[in-house]
Every structure is written in structure tokens, then in C-alpha cells.
Write a protein that holds these residues in place. Sequence first.
Motif, PDB file in Angstrom:
ATOM      1  N   GLU A   1     -26.024   4.912  10.725  1.00 53.29           N
ATOM      2  CA  GLU A   1     -24.760   4.914  11.375  1.00 53.29           C
ATOM      3  C   GLU A   1     -24.101   3.558  12.356  1.00 53.29           C
ATOM      4  N   ALA A   2     -25.780   2.822  12.984  1.00 53.09           N
ATOM      5  CA  ALA A   2     -25.469   2.082  13.402  1.00 53.09           C
ATOM      6  C   ALA A   2     -25.034   0.876  13.124  1.00 53.09           C
ATOM      7  N   THR A   3     -25.597   0.951  11.528  1.00 56.07           N
ATOM      8  CA  THR A   3     -24.858  -0.169  10.918  1.00 56.07           C
ATOM      9  C   THR A   3     -23.418   0.205  10.434  1.00 56.07           C
ATOM     10  N   LYS A   4     -22.755   1.066   9.777  1.00 60.33           N
ATOM     11  CA  LYS A   4     -21.667   1.240   9.223  1.00 60.33           C
ATOM     12  C   LYS A   4     -21.059   0.850  11.191  1.00 60.33           C
ATOM     13  N   LYS A   5     -21.133   1.370  12.058  1.00 60.47           N
ATOM     14  CA  LYS A   5     -20.534   0.528  12.844  1.00 60.47           C
ATOM     15  C   LYS A   5     -20.157  -0.575  13.585  1.00 60.47           C
ATOM     16  N   LEU A   6     -21.508  -1.417  12.925  1.00 55.64           N
ATOM     17  CA  LEU A   6     -22.043  -2.752  13.185  1.00 55.64           C
ATOM     18  C   LEU A   6     -21.211  -3.775  12.233  1.00 55.64           C
ATOM     19  N   GLU A   7     -20.763  -3.101  11.481  1.00 58.55           N
ATOM     20  CA  GLU A   7     -20.267  -4.146  10.386  1.00 58.55           C
ATOM     21  C   GLU A   7     -18.967  -3.721  10.603  1.00 58.55           C
ATOM     22  N   HIS A   8     -18.172  -2.650  10.964  1.00 54.43           N
ATOM     23  CA  HIS A   8     -17.014  -2.694  11.194  1.00 54.43           C
ATOM     24  C   HIS A   8     -16.370  -3.470  12.153  1.00 54.43           C
ATOM     25  N   TYR A   9     -17.346  -3.333  12.964  1.00 59.82           N
ATOM     26  CA  TYR A   9     -16.967  -4.292  14.244  1.00 59.82           C
ATOM     27  C   TYR A   9     -17.659  -6.310  13.711  1.00 59.82           C
ATOM     28  N   CYS A  10     -17.825  -6.575  13.088  1.00 57.25           N
ATOM     29  CA  CYS A  10     -18.386  -7.809  12.409  1.00 57.25           C
ATOM     30  C   CYS A  10     -16.879  -7.976  11.827  1.00 57.25           C
ATOM     31  N   ALA A  11     -16.410  -6.584  10.589  1.00 56.78           N
ATOM     32  CA  ALA A  11     -15.414  -7.386   9.825  1.00 56.78           C
ATOM     33  C   ALA A  11     -13.981  -7.935  10.765  1.00 56.78           C
TER      34      ALA A  11
ATOM     35  N   VAL B   1     -25.932  -8.174  19.233  1.00 53.25           N
ATOM     36  CA  VAL B   1     -26.716  -7.751  19.657  1.00 53.25           C
ATOM     37  C   VAL B   1     -26.943  -6.746  20.618  1.00 53.25           C
ATOM     38  N   GLN B   2     -25.592  -6.965  22.168  1.00 53.11           N
ATOM     39  CA  GLN B   2     -25.282  -6.593  23.029  1.00 53.11           C
ATOM     40  C   GLN B   2     -24.619  -5.448  22.806  1.00 53.11           C
ATOM     41  N   LYS B   3     -23.936  -5.103  21.208  1.00 47.41           N
ATOM     42  CA  LYS B   3     -23.451  -3.989  21.358  1.00 47.41           C
ATOM     43  C   LYS B   3     -24.182  -2.902  21.138  1.00 47.41           C
ATOM     44  N   LEU B   4     -25.305  -3.041  19.958  1.00 46.33           N
ATOM     45  CA  LEU B   4     -26.145  -2.546  19.872  1.00 46.33           C
ATOM     46  C   LEU B   4     -27.234  -1.484  21.242  1.00 46.33           C
ATOM     47  N   THR B   5     -27.412  -2.925  22.092  1.00 46.98           N
ATOM     48  CA  THR B   5     -28.174  -2.405  23.047  1.00 46.98           C
ATOM     49  C   THR B   5     -27.208  -1.270  23.773  1.00 46.98           C
ATOM     50  N   ASP B   6     -25.807  -1.515  23.913  1.00 43.08           N
ATOM     51  CA  ASP B   6     -24.856  -0.483  24.842  1.00 43.08           C
ATOM     52  C   ASP B   6     -24.708   0.892  23.712  1.00 43.08           C
ATOM     53  N   MET B   7     -25.372   0.561  22.576  1.00 44.36           N
ATOM     54  CA  MET B   7     -25.730   2.365  21.792  1.00 44.36           C
ATOM     55  C   MET B   7     -27.116   2.287  22.040  1.00 44.36           C
ATOM     56  N   TYR B   8     -27.757   2.296  23.000  1.00 45.99           N
ATOM     57  CA  TYR B   8     -29.263   2.607  22.970  1.00 45.99           C
ATOM     58  C   TYR B   8     -29.977   2.468  21.756  1.00 45.99           C
ATOM     59  N   MET B   9     -29.613   1.582  21.382  1.00 42.16           N
ATOM     60  CA  MET B   9     -30.807   1.370  19.984  1.00 42.16           C
ATOM     61  C   MET B   9     -32.352   0.628  19.842  1.00 42.16           C
ATOM     62  N   ILE B  10     -33.022   0.669  19.747  1.00 46.80           N
ATOM     63  CA  ILE B  10     -34.614   0.181  20.210  1.00 46.80           C
ATOM     64  C   ILE B  10     -34.247  -1.483  19.518  1.00 46.80           C
ATOM     65  N   PRO B  11     -35.324  -1.849  20.046  1.00 48.83           N
ATOM     66  CA  PRO B  11     -35.183  -3.518  19.796  1.00 48.83           C
ATOM     67  C   PRO B  11     -35.653  -3.274  18.283  1.00 48.83           C
ATOM     68  N   GLU B  12     -36.685  -2.483  17.689  1.00 52.42           N
ATOM     69  CA  GLU B  12     -37.069  -2.622  15.893  1.00 52.42           C
ATOM     70  C   GLU B  12     -35.203  -2.256  15.350  1.00 52.42           C
ATOM     71  N   ALA B  13     -34.749  -1.492  15.681  1.00 56.69           N
ATOM     72  CA  ALA B  13     -33.510  -0.889  15.001  1.00 56.69           C
ATOM     73  C   ALA B  13     -32.463  -2.396  15.161  1.00 56.69           C
ATOM     74  N   ILE B  14     -32.314  -2.991  16.433  1.00 58.32           N
ATOM     75  CA  ILE B  14     -31.424  -4.076  16.556  1.00 58.32           C
ATOM     76  C   ILE B  14     -31.961  -4.970  15.261  1.00 58.32           C
ATOM     77  N   ASP B  15     -33.340  -4.993  15.517  1.00 58.70           N
ATOM     78  CA  ASP B  15     -33.555  -6.129  14.665  1.00 58.70           C
ATOM     79  C   ASP B  15     -33.390  -6.031  12.462  1.00 58.70           C
ATOM     80  N   VAL B  16     -33.920  -4.508  12.449  1.00 59.56           N
ATOM     81  CA  VAL B  16     -33.317  -4.189  11.201  1.00 59.56           C
ATOM     82  C   VAL B  16     -31.579  -4.330  10.973  1.00 59.56           C
ATOM     83  N   ILE B  17     -30.991  -4.403  11.687  1.00 60.85           N
ATOM     84  CA  ILE B  17     -29.608  -4.260  11.316  1.00 60.85           C
ATOM     85  C   ILE B  17     -28.940  -5.913  11.590  1.00 60.85           C
ATOM     86  N   VAL B  18     -29.259  -6.749  12.506  1.00 59.68           N
ATOM     87  CA  VAL B  18     -29.041  -8.080  12.329  1.00 59.68           C
ATOM     88  C   VAL B  18     -29.410  -8.499  11.421  1.00 59.68           C
TER      89      VAL B  18
END
Length: 158
Positions: free
Chosen positions: A12-22, A32-49
Motif C-alpha cells: 500500500e505504501a509503495t503504491k501511495k509513494l508511486e503516485h506521490y512521485c509521479a 523518506v519524510q513522507k514514509l516516516t510520517d506514514m509510520y513506516m519502519i526503517p526496513e520498509a522505508i529502505d525497501v520502498i525507496v
Amino acid sequence: MQQTKKTYTVQEATKKLEHYCAYQERCHKEVVQKLTDMYMIPEAIDVIVVHLLQHNFLNEERFAKTFVSGKFKFKNWGRRRLTFELKKKDISKVNINQALATISEGEYIDFFNDLAEKRANLLREPNKFKKKKKFTDYFLYRGWEPHLVYDKANELIK
């Protein structure tokens, strides 16, 4: 009543961030700030980035060039302000220099000269010293090089 925070799966976060970047060019720091605000853990943030980089949603070089072009044309920022704002976004020196190189020296000077003449004509200040101060403050705030600004102020305001 307790406020529950929305949680996202990595998909879900990946889809949301794809739209955010598109929607608009983004830099790593914003993502990274957006993902942090979405309460994602650092490991998930790395995977999504990494996913966003691999699928070209996130590209720092492209971001820097778009940023420079937009702020130069629409906000009339000079090189110093552009460099400062990109550094604040943790953009690498290499990408900053490449982005600034997209503005030719001739184009930069011509743009500044046109802008300076328009600005000098707009200022309604009878006192020439106050007028010069307003003129120089306007351009220095927008990051134009002091030598350009002061030379132009002395040339246009007599």
C-alpha cells in the motif's frame, strides 16, 4: 476517544509513494519524510525507496534539473539560492552542479538583466539610496551573485 493512526502494508505504501512521485518530482529526503510520517519502519522505508529508484519514480539528477529550471524561470532565483535550497534537500554536489549547468551563462545574464530593468522600473522610491537598497535586497534574497546585483544597481539607479 482514542485516535488510531492509519497503518499501511509495504504494498500500500509503495503504491501511495508511486503516485506521490509521479505527481511531481521528489527528492529522497521528501520521500523518506513522507514514509516516516506514514509510520513506516526503517526496513520498509529502505525497501520502498529502492523500489522507487529501480522503477525510475525517484531520480535525484532529474529532480535537481527540474527544480533548478522551475525556480529559475518562475521564482527568479539566482544560482546561490538554487544551490542553497538543493543542499537543504541533501542533493549531491555533482547533481547540483549538473543541474546548474543546464542554465547557460548567456541565458543567466540576459535573464538577470531583463529582470533587473523591470524591477528598477517598478520601484517607486524617490530617494535613490533607499531605491538601491530595495533593489539589491530583492535580488540578494533571491540568491543572485552580489557583484552582479551591485553593478546593476549602480548602472540603473542614479
